[in-house]
Design a protein around this motif. Structure first.
Motif, short mmCIF file in Angstrom:
data_model
loop_
_atom_site.label_atom_id
_atom_site.label_comp_id
_atom_site.label_asym_id
_atom_site.label_seq_id
_atom_site.Cartn_x
_atom_site.Cartn_y
_atom_site.Cartn_z
N SER A 6 -0.69 92.34 34.65
CA SER A 6 -1.39 91.18 34.83
C SER A 6 -0.65 89.24 35.27
O SER A 6 0.26 89.18 35.69
CB SER A 6 -1.83 91.15 33.67
OG SER A 6 -1.18 90.90 32.74
N GLY A 7 -1.98 88.49 35.58
CA GLY A 7 -1.00 87.14 35.68
C GLY A 7 -1.60 86.83 34.38
O GLY A 7 -1.78 87.31 33.51
N GLU A 8 -1.54 85.89 34.19
CA GLU A 8 -1.81 84.82 33.38
C GLU A 8 -3.32 84.65 32.52
O GLU A 8 -4.01 84.85 31.57
CB GLU A 8 -1.74 83.24 33.67
CG GLU A 8 0.29 83.11 33.49
CD GLU A 8 0.53 83.01 32.16
OE1 GLU A 8 0.66 82.98 31.12
OE2 GLU A 8 1.98 84.27 32.55
N PRO B 45 1.97 89.04 30.35
CA PRO B 45 2.91 88.66 30.13
C PRO B 45 3.07 87.78 28.76
O PRO B 45 4.06 87.97 28.34
CB PRO B 45 1.77 86.67 30.73
CG PRO B 45 1.41 86.83 31.40
CD PRO B 45 0.47 88.92 30.67
N ASP B 46 2.49 88.34 27.59
CA ASP B 46 2.75 87.87 26.47
C ASP B 46 2.72 89.16 25.23
O ASP B 46 3.15 89.36 24.48
CB ASP B 46 2.14 86.86 25.44
CG ASP B 46 0.67 88.46 26.04
OD1 ASP B 46 0.18 88.99 26.36
OD2 ASP B 46 -0.86 88.30 24.84
N ASP B 47 3.35 90.55 26.36
CA ASP B 47 4.02 91.48 25.32
C ASP B 47 5.61 92.02 25.42
O ASP B 47 6.07 92.01 26.36
CB ASP B 47 2.95 92.70 26.58
CG ASP B 47 3.75 94.55 25.52
OD1 ASP B 47 4.34 94.53 25.16
OD2 ASP B 47 2.35 94.65 24.66
N LEU B 48 5.32 92.42 24.43
CA LEU B 48 6.80 92.34 24.22
C LEU B 48 7.64 93.69 23.68
O LEU B 48 8.61 93.91 23.09
CB LEU B 48 7.95 91.21 23.13
CG LEU B 48 7.40 89.76 23.21
CD1 LEU B 48 8.12 89.16 21.89
CD2 LEU B 48 8.00 89.56 24.49
N SER B 49 6.60 94.89 24.13
CA SER B 49 7.33 95.93 23.11
C SER B 49 7.80 96.99 24.52
O SER B 49 8.53 97.71 23.72
CB SER B 49 5.33 96.88 23.27
OG SER B 49 5.40 96.86 24.34
N GLY B 50 8.21 96.46 25.56
CA GLY B 50 9.39 97.53 26.81
C GLY B 50 8.01 98.33 26.95
O GLY B 50 8.84 99.40 26.90
#
Length: 127
Positions: free
Chosen positions: A95-97, A111-116
Motif C-alpha cells: 500500500s501507499g501512504e 507503511p506503519d506495520d512492524l509485524s514482519g
C-alpha cells in the motif's frame, strides 16, 4: 455479531479464494451464514467495486469484509462500503501512504506495520 449479514468479497486468485473460504468456515462455525463473492477474472471487475457491493447489499449484507483485496481500492471501496454498512479489509498487497476509508484495515504491508508478516497471505494470518 448482532445479527449482521456478512458479505465476504475475495480476490479471484488462490490466496483470495482460500481466505474467503476459511473466513466463511469460521463464521459458519459461529452460527452465521455469510455471502461470498469471488469475481470472475475474465468477465467482471476484479477489485471491490460499487456494483458488486450494491449486489451484496441487495442480498441483505450489512457488513462487508474484503479478503486479499481492498488496500488499493481507494475510489472503489469508500467508507462503509458506500452503502451505509461497515466495511473491513484484510489484505497483504503493498500500500501507499493513502489508505482506504474502511472501518478496519488489516494489512502487514502497510507503511506503519512492524509485524514482519508481509510475506503471508490473509488466509495464513487472519483466521
Amino acid at each position: 455479531m448482532r445479527g449482521e449479514k456478512v458479505a465476504i468479497f475475495g480476490d479471484y486468485d488462490v490466496d483470495g479464494a482460500t481466505s474467503a473460504a476459511l473466513l466463511a468456515w469460521h463464521l459458519r462455525h459461529c452460527g452465521l451464514d455469510p455471502l461470498i463473492h469471488i469475481p470472475d477474472r475474465l468477465f467482471r471487475r476484479l477489485r471491490p467495486n460499487t456494483e458488486a457491493v450494491r449486489a451484496l447489499a441487495g442480498k441483505g449484507a450489512t457488513l462487508l469484509v474484503t479478503v486479499d483485496c481492498g488496500t488499493t481500492s481507494l475510489e472503489r471501496l469508500p467508507r462503509r462500503g458506500g452503502l451505509g454498512c461497515p466495511s473491513s479489509s484484510s489484505d497483504h498487497h503493498q500500500s501507499g501512504e493513502e489508505l482506504p476509508e474502511v472501518d478496519a484495515l488489516v494489512n502487514p504491508n502497510r507503511p506503519d506495520d512492524l509485524s514482519g508478516l508481509g510475506h503471508l497471505a490473509p488466509s495464513a494470518w487472519c483466521w
